[in-house]
Design an enzyme around this catalytic site. Structure first.
Site, short mmCIF file in Angstrom:
data_model
loop_
_atom_site.label_atom_id
_atom_site.label_comp_id
_atom_site.label_asym_id
_atom_site.label_seq_id
_atom_site.Cartn_x
_atom_site.Cartn_y
_atom_site.Cartn_z
N VAL A 90 0.83 -1.21 0.00
CA VAL A 90 0.00 0.00 0.00
C VAL A 90 0.86 1.26 0.00
O VAL A 90 0.37 2.36 0.23
CB VAL A 90 -0.96 0.00 1.22
CG1 VAL A 90 -1.98 -1.11 1.10
CG2 VAL A 90 -0.18 -0.13 2.54
N HIS A 106 -4.69 -4.28 -2.35
CA HIS A 106 -4.99 -3.97 -0.95
C HIS A 106 -5.13 -2.47 -0.70
O HIS A 106 -5.07 -2.03 0.45
CB HIS A 106 -3.90 -4.56 -0.04
CG HIS A 106 -3.92 -6.04 0.02
ND1 HIS A 106 -2.87 -6.80 0.50
CD2 HIS A 106 -4.87 -6.94 -0.36
CE1 HIS A 106 -3.17 -8.09 0.42
NE2 HIS A 106 -4.38 -8.19 -0.11
#
Length: 232
Positions: A90, A106
């Site tokens: 991320v 994600h």
């Protein structure tokens, strides 16, 4: 044209100073996953979760891509076929290195999501339970990341890429988190060559036809160099 699909995990960013779940002394080691990375944890203590992700966001903003990120960006730029990066990370370091075709399954630390109206916007450096959605005004802002128990983003698109892959490469992953751990099997079913580049064997290393181990900043550039001639 040969299509390459690449899955990256926390191991590719470790040398940029961003810790994995299993690192001792890092942000993750200070909290139980169920308290900071689940919908229930957010419901119980949104302040704690916001503080945790604000710290991660600031840490990621200070990180710089390493040689592994740069090598994949070069591969995307210079490979005559298609290259798609699917990342569990991320942190945004693939884009910072120059990659463009990146699917964040994600989510991203740089994003904010309204749990009320699903509006997305760029997250401020710090978020709190009082952070309001710029679209609906509700105090229902959360990090735009996928927590345990939630469905990853872009799954239909990812599965299509896996079906089309001639080469599937897994970099810096533990092989313990699903559905990403099943991607190698999806690619193998379609006849793809499968390669693991990792610090050490993962839980699913036997599923790969090729395996190369060592720091990501070494093994990833070495692999890319075997595919591409030296840059001019």
């Amino acid at each position: 044209m040969t299509k390459i699909v690449i899955l990256t995990g926390a191991g590719i960013s470790a040398e940029s100073g961003l810790g994995t779940f299993r690192d001792e002394g890092g942000l993750w080691s200070q909290h139980k996953i169920e308290n900071v990375a689940t919908p229930d944890g957010f419901s119980r203590d949104p302040g704690l979760v916001h503080r945790f992700y604000s710290a991660r966001r600031q840490q990621a903003a200070q990180a710089v891509p390493n040689a592994a990120h740069a090598a994949l960006a070069r591969l995307e730029r210079d490979w005559p076929g298609d290259v798609v990066i699917v990342t569990q990370n991320v942190d945004g370091l693939h884009e910072a290195a120059g990659a463009h075709r990146v699917l964040h399954m994600h989510g991203t630390l740089s994003g904010a999501l309204c749990a009320n109206c699903q509006h997305r916007w760029t997250a401020p450096p710090e978020m709190t339970p009082d952070t309001t959605c710029p679209a609906c005004g509700a105090r229902t802002a959360r990090p735009d990341v996928v927590w345990f128990g939630e469905l990853p983003y872009h799954m239909d698109e990812i599965l299509t890429h896996l079906e089309e892959a001639d080469i599937f490469v897994s970099i810096g992953t533990s092989g313990q988190v699903y559905p990403a751990a099943s991607f190698v099997q999806e690619a193998r079913m379609q006849g793809a060559e499968t390669i693991e580049l990792n610090l050490e064997p993962s839980e699913i290393s036997d599923a790969f036809t090729q395996r190369h181990y060592g720091p990501a900043s070494e093994v990833v550039p070495q692999w890319v160099a075997r595919l591409l001639p030296d840059p001019a």
